[in-house]
Design an enzyme around this catalytic site. Structure first.
Site, short mmCIF file in Angstrom:
data_model
loop_
_atom_site.label_atom_id
_atom_site.label_comp_id
_atom_site.label_asym_id
_atom_site.label_seq_id
_atom_site.Cartn_x
_atom_site.Cartn_y
_atom_site.Cartn_z
N THR A 370 0.91 -1.14 0.00
CA THR A 370 0.00 0.00 0.00
C THR A 370 0.94 1.18 0.00
OG1 THR A 370 -1.72 -1.17 1.21
CG2 THR A 370 -1.69 1.18 1.50
N THR A 388 -4.24 2.11 -2.21
CA THR A 388 -3.67 0.77 -2.39
C THR A 388 -4.37 -0.03 -3.48
OG1 THR A 388 -3.08 -1.22 -1.14
CG2 THR A 388 -5.23 -0.32 -0.69
N ASN A 390 -4.22 -3.24 -2.57
CA ASN A 390 -4.18 -4.29 -1.55
C ASN A 390 -2.87 -5.06 -1.67
OD1 ASN A 390 -4.90 -5.73 0.69
ND2 ASN A 390 -5.97 -7.30 -0.47
N ASP A 412 -10.02 -8.29 1.53
CA ASP A 412 -10.16 -7.67 2.86
C ASP A 412 -11.50 -8.00 3.52
OD1 ASP A 412 -7.69 -6.58 3.10
OD2 ASP A 412 -8.26 -4.53 2.64
N SER A 441 -11.07 -1.92 6.36
CA SER A 441 -9.67 -1.55 6.08
C SER A 441 -8.94 -1.22 7.38
CB SER A 441 -9.66 -0.32 5.17
OG SER A 441 -8.35 0.16 5.00
N SER A 442 -7.61 -1.18 7.29
CA SER A 442 -6.81 -0.69 8.42
C SER A 442 -6.12 0.62 8.08
CB SER A 442 -5.74 -1.73 8.79
OG SER A 442 -6.34 -2.92 9.21
N GLY A 462 0.95 -1.31 5.34
CA GLY A 462 1.31 -2.43 6.23
C GLY A 462 0.15 -3.28 6.68
N GLY A 463 -0.99 -3.23 5.97
CA GLY A 463 -2.12 -4.09 6.34
C GLY A 463 -2.53 -3.87 7.79
O1 DON Z 1 -7.22 -1.71 3.51
C1 DON Z 1 -6.38 -2.37 4.09
O2 DON Z 1 -6.25 -2.37 5.30
C2 DON Z 1 -5.42 -3.21 3.28
N1 DON Z 1 -5.99 -3.49 1.99
C3 DON Z 1 -4.16 -2.47 3.15
C4 DON Z 1 -3.11 -3.30 2.53
C5 DON Z 1 -1.78 -2.82 2.89
O3 DON Z 1 -1.58 -1.94 3.66
C6 DON Z 1 -0.70 -3.54 2.33
N2 DON Z 1 0.50 -2.76 2.60
N3 DON Z 1 1.54 -2.74 2.82
#
Ligand code: DON
Length: 560
Positions: A370, A388, A390, A412, A441-442, A462-463
């Site tokens: 992201t 992102t 994803n 997600d 989402s995060s 960073g998810g």
């Molecule tokens: O929306 C979210 O939380 C995830 N799709 C974000 C993915 C993400 O941050 C991957 N990154 N490094």
């Protein structure tokens, strides 16, 4: 009297904001330069945020996009920040069990690698909305740099080369992606000039006809036709019906700061609000950065906050989420009271604090790519964006007619509500798949004010670790008095309830005394290479703006 003087000063500052410098923090240098140029041409922070976002769709294809979605936090001096939601939505043909086989098991790769893993993209509508409400320069001007980069080419950096190598299998499995990123079966080498003619044409059409082109024009038609051939399910009416939405941020007060954080469908604001709200019940001022006590306490708090996040949160327009209850001081005091000193509660003993919501618990398995960037203009307007595809390069499918890389944001959602998934996690109904719904989402682009004045802009990819990365970066600045560079560079840790483990970056994991004491108190530990990739714009008390990009990534800062 003192209060009246402060109030008067506050009003004065709001009406006549100090003129500062143009500041950009972006994940790679070419897009950062685009942002600074737009600001130097008289554009404001919102114009620059749009121009950077389009430029990144060319120069940072692992996350920059027009085929994905995200969030922005927008601040104008004298006003409360506002949140822009351009998160993807589930297509109208999406169904709760769409990624399950006949036996009800998750089909491997279905929600991550297939064309039907793509949600309806929100980025172009989001940027258009940001510009429509606050932009200053003509729309076309904001796309010129991206069109130029796509048409004339840009040089592949070693960071980009590595990113392609790391996702070689996925990219070479799709003809469109393979032709662009691994021609002749090899990852694009460093320094080669990459041209994206199809993407240049699409961007040019968006420049000429606005977001209409992407959602209703020829581009929409081509997108749907090619996607359908690959097995995708997004229709013309899905595109036509997509809306970006302005939302009221989650507002949290902590340590004299006013934090404005992303509301649902991002869980970021609520989760950080819960963590800080529980932290208030301890002597936060006595904590030291990355000490045993701090890591122990925050891990205990994070277990409880993520248990709530996973259980109760989901897209707000389709599921009644009474999230305000999670931020009530009395609730958080009770939740914090369950934390024992030197005696960690195993995750199996931490339950969502409001009792079960049908079958409780959501799957967290967000993936690692992201991007975040932030811009502040001379007048003090500031935008923090996280957007992102994803996964890195989304699902790896590139539509050749339009040059658009597809997101795999459908992953997600909780693919299998009510039953343990492959990892033994239990999916919940709050985040189940439903047509038109936004997946949880995060992502947490954030703006922090103090006494009504700008203090910080923060963000990170960073998810599920975005939440703890943004939290720790904030605490480093606010509580631990670091400067911006120190705050992004400091080692990080993360607990997300399930699995029952604190992830520690190497610098912490290799500190024997620290890990021994944490283990003794009952915490389980795991080494991870890195957590997050934060960005900061910070205005400390001396009024001199600082900006910092994380040494973990390829980001840069420009102040002019
Ligand atoms: O929306 C979210 O939380 C995830 N799709 C974000 C993915 C993400 O941050 C991957 N990154 N490094």
């Amino acid at each position: 009297m003192k209060q009246i003087v402060c109030l008067f000063l506050g009003v004065l500052l709001a009406v006549f904001p100090a003129t500062g410098q143009n500041t950009v923090v972006a994940p790679e240098p070419i897009a950062a330069e685009v942002g600074i140029k737009i600001l130097m041409q008289g554009g404001n922070a919102m114009d620059a945020a749009v121009a950077i976002g389009f430029a990144l769709s060319v120069t940072y294809p692992q996350a920059g996009n027009i085929g994905g979605g995200g969030f922005a936090m927008v601040y104008r001096p004298g006003n409360e920040p506002v949140a822009l939601d351009f998160r993807e939505t589930a297509p109208s043909a999406a169904a709760r069990n769409m990624y399950l086989d006949r036996n009800g098991n998750v089909i491997p790769g279905a929600s991550t690698l297939s064309a039907s893993s793509a949600g309806v993209p929100g980025t172009v509508r989001g940027f258009s909305e940001l510009w429509r409400c606050y932009g200053h320069l003509p729309w076309k001007r904001l796309l010129i740099p991206a069109i130029h980069l796509a048409k004339e080419g840009y040089q592949i950096s070693s960071y980009q080369h590595q990113a392609i190598l790391s996702h070689f299998k996925k990219l070479s499995a799709d003809t469109g992606s393979c032709r662009i990123f691994c021609p002749g079966g090899k990852a694009l080498p460093v320094n080669i000039l990459l041209h994206r003619p199809a993407l240049a044409k699409t961007l040019k059409k968006i420049a000429n006809h606005g977001a209409w082109e992407f959602y209703r024009g020829k581009t929409a038609g081509k997108f749907v036709k090619e996607l359908k051939k690959k097995g995708g399910i997004i229709t013309l009416s899905d595109l036509k019906n997509y809306r970006a939405l302005w939302r009221t941020p989650v507002h949290i007060k902590f340590n004299g700061d006013d934090l404005y954080l992303m509301p649902l469908p991002s869980s970021g604001g609520i989760a950080i609000g819960e963590i800080l709200g529980m932290l208030k019940n301890f002597n936060a001022a006595g904590l030291k950065a990355n000490s045993v006590e701090t890591i122990y306490l925050l891990a205990e708090i994070e277990k409880r906050a993520y248990a709530d996040r996973n259980t109760y949160l989901g897209g707000p327009d389709s599921f009644p989420v009474f999230w305000q209850r999670l931020l009530m001081p009395a609730y958080l005091e009770k939740r914090a009271a369950g934390i024992r000193p030197n005696h960690a509660t195993p995750s199996a003993g931490v339950f969502p604090g409001l009792g079960p919501v049908e079958t409780s618990g959501l799957i967290i398995k967000e993936s690692p790519q992201t991007t975040s960037y932030a811009v502040m203009d001379r007048k003090g307007n500031c935008v923090s964006v996280t957007y992102t595809l994803n996964g890195s390069f989304g699902n790896g499918i590139l539509l050749e007619k339009t040059g658009i890389l597809l997101n795999n944001e459908m992953d997600d959602f909780s693919a299998k509500p009510g039953t343990p998934n492959l990892y033994g996690l239990v999916g919940g109904i709050a985040n189940a798949i439903a047509p038109g719904k936004r997946m949880l989402s995060s992502m947490t682009p954030a703006i922090v004010l103090r006494n009504g004045r700008f203090r910080m802009a923060l963000g990170s990819p960073g998810g599920s670790t975005i939440i703890t990365t943004v939290l720790q970066t904030y605490l480093n600045l606010s509580l631990f008095s670091m400067n911006a560079k120190e705050a992004v560079a400091a080692p990080r840790f993360h607990h997300q309830w399930l699995p029952n483990v604190i992830n520690l970056e190497p610098q912490l994991y290799e500190n024997k005394i620290l890990t021994e004491r944490l283990r003794k108190s009952g915490q389980r530990l795991q080494r991870v290479r890195k957590l997050g990739n934060a960005i900061i714009i910070f205005r400390p008390d001396n009024g001199k703006t600082e900006a910092a990009a994380d040494p973990r990534g390829s980001g840069v800062t420009r102040i002019q």
